[in-house]
Design an enzyme around this catalytic site. Structure first.
Site, PDB file in Angstrom:
ATOM      1  N   LYS A  77       1.227  -1.066   0.081  1.00 61.26           N
ATOM      2  CA  LYS A  77      -0.665  -0.272  -0.334  1.00 61.26           C
ATOM      3  C   LYS A  77       0.678   1.190   0.630  1.00 61.26           C
ATOM      4  CE  LYS A  77      -4.051   1.945   2.645  1.00 61.26           C
ATOM      5  NZ  LYS A  77      -4.435   2.065   3.974  1.00 61.26           N
ATOM      6  N   SER A 152      -9.583   1.647   2.834  1.00 61.95           N
ATOM      7  CA  SER A 152      -8.865   2.957   2.163  1.00 61.95           C
ATOM      8  C   SER A 152      -7.950   1.903   1.413  1.00 61.95           C
ATOM      9  CB  SER A 152      -8.283   3.529   2.960  1.00 61.95           C
ATOM     10  OG  SER A 152      -7.213   2.947   4.378  1.00 61.95           O
ATOM     11  N   SER A 176      -9.959  -0.584   7.418  1.00 61.75           N
ATOM     12  CA  SER A 176      -9.063  -0.318   5.979  1.00 61.75           C
ATOM     13  C   SER A 176      -8.671  -1.384   5.649  1.00 61.75           C
ATOM     14  CB  SER A 176      -8.469   1.026   5.852  1.00 61.75           C
ATOM     15  OG  SER A 176      -9.203   1.692   5.756  1.00 61.75           O
TER      16      SER A 176
HETATM   17  N1  GLN Z   1     -12.641   3.535   6.545  1.00 56.94           N
HETATM   18  C1  GLN Z   1     -12.032   4.161   7.665  1.00 56.94           C
HETATM   19  C2  GLN Z   1     -11.912   5.887   7.559  1.00 56.94           C
HETATM   20  O1  GLN Z   1     -12.108   6.779   6.502  1.00 56.94           O
HETATM   21  C3  GLN Z   1     -11.093   3.620   8.048  1.00 56.94           C
HETATM   22  C4  GLN Z   1      -9.639   3.876   6.984  1.00 56.94           C
HETATM   23  C5  GLN Z   1      -9.164   3.236   7.929  1.00 56.94           C
HETATM   24  O2  GLN Z   1      -9.223   2.214   8.618  1.00 56.94           O
HETATM   25  N2  GLN Z   1      -8.060   3.902   7.324  1.00 56.94           N
HETATM   26  O3  GLN Z   1     -11.540   6.773   8.605  1.00 56.94           O
END
Ligand code: GLN
Length: 486
Positions: A77, A152, A176
């Site tokens: 990532k 994400s 994420s």
């Molecule tokens: N969807 C969550 C957010 O937007 C989780 C993001 C993540 O785990 N990096 O904060």
């Protein structure tokens, strides 16, 4: 089975035995990325030349020097530093930022013999649940290219689902790793807070962030965690406790284990396909001799609100460093310092990141701190208490990973709240710091993958990995792959 269909476990056995060369393995994946990724957009930057060179060097290594992941290609990532390659975090503000050092997880992968294949797409600074917040491209779900892959870490999930990489690294602050894993039909593990070093990870919310593996099988997740986990003097939040050999313990007897089923797990707002797969998963565990028991987690209904106060507060402070002076983009360079900073941030950050910085700065501001930030901290303790109580009676908690399967691209971009609700089942594990493992557990009527997750006690990845592995020994959801020949 074609080379690119293989799991990390089977590739590593063949590579170590010399049945496959690292160069031909890397080539199989780089060629596949070249032909298939243009229609998916999982990668921001394939690292074909570097990966090829590294694979050739590995092939020249003496047989006795082959590590546990010798020659295994892995996607990363784009929020984790790989020396010499751009690390954009999906943001314009870091579009040209090239780290000069490797993150500890990259050092560990290299030491184990792995080959970094490329950097994957993500929501800007890991804020989002669909990769639509990437400043560069939206990744498509390989099961249906009109749908999001989740986020994400959507690029990493799509890459593994489309077999463009046997495994990938993701990060999980509120889900994420697990949410995109579920929406793409792959396995995703968020380790315990402190289990894996975050040195070289660009910070989003420091009390929640963790790095973890995404792959086809739970067995692979165990193998990868063994490499990634362990103490690191460069990360003060990293735990010193020894790393168990997760892979060797996978077949341990699960028959006497107790699994908690939260009453809220199948409540309102949950798609029928998710509910059906979840119920089937409960029955499958019962058929393995696992005892199930209904549990209450009363404070978790406030988890989404709690998370979005704490995560934005931490993000507003972590993202203060992008001001045009030290990193990345600088706009308005001829103007006064304040204006230069304002212009850089106004142009460098996308709308969701700005929304979070505004929210976070607000909840931390004088006069509101007690009403929001302090209250959220107290709710966080209550949620931790709920799980502590549950873990007195059960060894792990089973929950859906997401309330629905993958939604159409564009569906939630104008409605941040409905996007935030995709995290309803994942964020509790981050708030309490516990390990959580998502794995495929079924399909919706229109053929989209559905996942479930196991949350374990702190530092007890071993138990959830055993349960997940034995689930996969008795099911074949994880063996299905999307048809990309269309
Ligand atoms: N969807 C969550 C957010 O937007 C989780 C993001 C993540 O785990 N990096 O904060």
């Amino acid at each position: 089975m074609t080379l690119w269909q293989e799991t990390v476990t089977s590739l590593s056995q063949k590579l170590r035995a010399g049945e496959l060369s690292a160069a031909e393995t890397t080539r199989a994946f780089t060629e596949r990325i070249e032909s298939i990724d243009p229609s998916l957009g999982a990668f921001l930057e394939p690292m074909t030349a570097v990966a090829t060179e590294r694979a050739q060097a590995l092939d020249a290594l003496d047989e006795t020097k082959r590590g546990p992941l010798h020659g295994v290609p892995i996607a990363v990532k784009d929020i984790i530093s790989v020396a010499g390659s751009r690390c954009t975090c999906g943001s314009r503000i870091l579009e040209h930022y090239v780290p000069v050092y490797d993150a500890t997880v990259i050092e560990r992968l290299h030491a184990a013999g792995a080959v970094v294949l490329g950097k994957t797409n993500m929501d800007e600074f890991a804020m989002g649940s669909s990769t639509e917040n990437s400043a560069f491209q939206t990744t498509k779900n390989p099961w249906n290219i009109d749908r999001v892959p989740g986020g994400s870490s959507g690029g990493s999930a799509a890459a593994v689902a489309a077999r463009l990489a046997p495994a990938a690294l993701g990060t999980d602050t509120g889900g994420s790793i697990r949410q995109p894993a579920a929406l793409c039909g792959v396995v995703g593990l968020k380790p315990t807070y402190g289990r894996v070093s975050r040195y070289g990870l660009v910070a989003f919310a420091s009390s929640l962030d963790q790095i973890g593996p995404m792959c086809q099988t739970v067995e692979d997740a165990a193998l990868l965690l063994e490499t990634l986990a362990g103490d690191d003097p460069k990360d003060a939040t990293c735990a010193t406790r020894p790393v168990p050999s997760y892979s060797r313990e996978l077949d341990a007897d699960v028959a006497k284990l107790r699994l908690g089923i939260p009453k809220s797990a199948t409540g309102e707002g949950i798609d029928d396909s998710v509910r059906a797969s979840f119920d089937d998963a409960v029955r499958l565990f019962e058929s393995l001799g696992v005892e199930t028991e209904a549990i209450e987690l009363p404070s978790t209904e406030h988890a989404v609100a709690c998370y979005y106060l704490l995560a934005t507060a931490e993000a507003s402070s972590n993202l203060a460093r992008y001001e045009g002076v030290r990193y990345g983009l600088r706009n308005g360079a001829t103007k006064a310092l304040r204006e230069m900073m304002a212009e850089t941030r106004a142009e460098g950050f996308g709308p969701e990141v700005k929304r979070r910085i505004l929210l976070g700065t607000f909840v931390l501001s004088a006069g509101y701190y007690d009403a929001y930030y302090q209250k959220a901290q107290r709710v966080r303790s209550l949620i931790a208490k709920d799980f502590e109580n549950a873990f007195e009676r059960v060894d792990a908690v089973l929950m859906p990973t997401t309330p629905t399967p993958a939604f159409p691209i564009g569906d939630k971009v104008d409605d941040p709240l409905s996007m935030y609700l995709m995290d309803i089942f994942t964020i509790t594990a981050n708030l309490i710091g516990a390990p959580a493992l998502s794995f495929p557990a079924g399909f919706s009527e229109n053929g989209l993958p559905v996942g479930v997750q196991l949350v374990g006690r702190h530092f007890d990845e071993a138990t959830i990995l055993q349960l997940g592995h034995q689930f996969q020994q008795s099911s074949d959801f994880h063996c299905k792959a999307p048809d990309l020949s269309r």
